[in-house]
Scaffold this motif. Sequence first.
Motif, PDB file in Angstrom:
ATOM      1  N   UNK A 229       9.705 -17.045 -10.561  1.00 13.15           N
ATOM      2  CA  UNK A 229       9.076 -15.776 -10.918  1.00 13.15           C
ATOM      3  C   UNK A 229       7.998 -15.425  -9.885  1.00 13.15           C
ATOM      4  N   UNK A 230       7.948 -14.142  -9.510  1.00 16.49           N
ATOM      5  CA  UNK A 230       6.925 -13.708  -8.566  1.00 16.49           C
ATOM      6  C   UNK A 230       6.052 -12.625  -9.190  1.00 16.49           C
ATOM      7  N   UNK A 231       4.811 -12.524  -8.672  1.00 16.52           N
ATOM      8  CA  UNK A 231       3.833 -11.536  -9.122  1.00 16.52           C
ATOM      9  C   UNK A 231       3.230 -10.905  -7.873  1.00 16.52           C
ATOM     10  N   UNK A 232       3.344  -9.594  -7.761  1.00 18.62           N
ATOM     11  CA  UNK A 232       2.891  -8.861  -6.575  1.00 18.62           C
ATOM     12  C   UNK A 232       1.972  -7.736  -7.058  1.00 18.62           C
ATOM     13  N   UNK A 233       0.678  -7.813  -6.713  1.00 17.47           N
ATOM     14  CA  UNK A 233      -0.280  -6.805  -7.152  1.00 17.47           C
ATOM     15  C   UNK A 233      -1.061  -6.287  -5.955  1.00 17.47           C
ATOM     16  N   UNK A 234      -1.238  -4.971  -5.918  1.00 20.37           N
ATOM     17  CA  UNK A 234      -1.973  -4.338  -4.819  1.00 20.37           C
ATOM     18  C   UNK A 234      -3.043  -3.410  -5.388  1.00 20.37           C
ATOM     19  N   UNK A 235      -4.258  -3.515  -4.862  1.00 21.27           N
ATOM     20  CA  UNK A 235      -5.363  -2.629  -5.221  1.00 21.27           C
ATOM     21  C   UNK A 235      -5.708  -1.758  -4.018  1.00 21.27           C
ATOM     22  N   UNK A 236      -5.891  -0.463  -4.241  1.00 21.39           N
ATOM     23  CA  UNK A 236      -6.325   0.456  -3.191  1.00 21.39           C
ATOM     24  C   UNK A 236      -7.818   0.710  -3.315  1.00 21.39           C
ATOM     25  N   UNK A 237      -8.482   0.899  -2.155  1.00 20.36           N
ATOM     26  CA  UNK A 237      -9.942   1.083  -2.114  1.00 20.36           C
ATOM     27  C   UNK A 237     -10.296   2.333  -1.323  1.00 20.36           C
ATOM     28  N   UNK A 238     -11.449   2.955  -1.672  1.00 22.03           N
ATOM     29  CA  UNK A 238     -11.922   4.086  -0.886  1.00 22.03           C
ATOM     30  C   UNK A 238     -12.958   3.627   0.126  1.00 22.03           C
ATOM     31  N   UNK A 239     -13.567   4.588   0.842  1.00 25.14           N
ATOM     32  CA  UNK A 239     -14.483   4.236   1.929  1.00 25.14           C
ATOM     33  C   UNK A 239     -15.772   3.589   1.440  1.00 25.14           C
ATOM     34  N   UNK A 240     -16.047   3.666   0.131  1.00 24.74           N
ATOM     35  CA  UNK A 240     -17.222   2.996  -0.422  1.00 24.74           C
ATOM     36  C   UNK A 240     -16.886   1.656  -1.061  1.00 24.74           C
TER      37      UNK A 240
END
Length: 257
Positions: A229-240
């Motif tokens: 089983x795999x888990x792939x998570x991505x968080x996006x960030x702004x300039x702050x």
Amino acid sequence: MCLILFAVQHHPDWPLIVTANRDEFHKRPTEPAHYWKTTPPFLAGRDLQEGGTWMGIVPKPLYFAALTNFRDPFLKKNPAPSRGHIVEQALGSAEDTDSFLKKLKEEGAAFNGFNLICGTPEKLFYYSNQTEKSLVIPSGMHGLSNHLLDTPWPKVTRGCDMLDQALSKGAGEEDFFLLLQDRSIPKDRDLPDTGMGPEWERILAPLFIVNKLYGTRSSTVLRVHRSGEFFFTEISWDERGRETGRVRFTGQSGVRP
């Protein structure tokens, strides 16, 4: 991608754990991780300016690829093809990794400096067009930024130590994301000299970069369990450095040559 901290065949339950930050200009348009309509379909973010990607997986059978730029402004070629297409090609290749890397070595000089990690949790490869040599990455803890694999830049050594400690304490996904948000700036005497000048070396030195022009745009955690089983998570960030979005994917992997 500008920082990849990963453990391969290091944890008894998790043969592959990858924690990574992508640093980029904030004005460069980007699409969060999603399944591409390719054959085979793969999971990755997309650079909407050039069309490539920096990190992704083919879910089944699981195959991983990620790239960092090799930072040396004095060696920059202009024009040069986008390095993001290398990851796209690695994920979409029907060849075994040895054959793919052999072909890449023949074409690698056309690109600006890069490092590529690709392969399976059982057998990961590293290649850089700065050395023109590929190698099988040994089991253990590794770090890659904008120089060669395991170059002891402060963010690499600090990041690997933090990841190792987190694993020893049974850390979960949120702990890995906290690790990737570390903003510690090393002392000037410990900064690398990549030709960017002291001010930019300080800006680029932390694991997590906050700057109105250029900074950490996304963080990704990939975990592959011994069950497949795999888990792939991505968080996006702004300039702050504020979270602006999160995507998460899970599935069952397999074995690829």
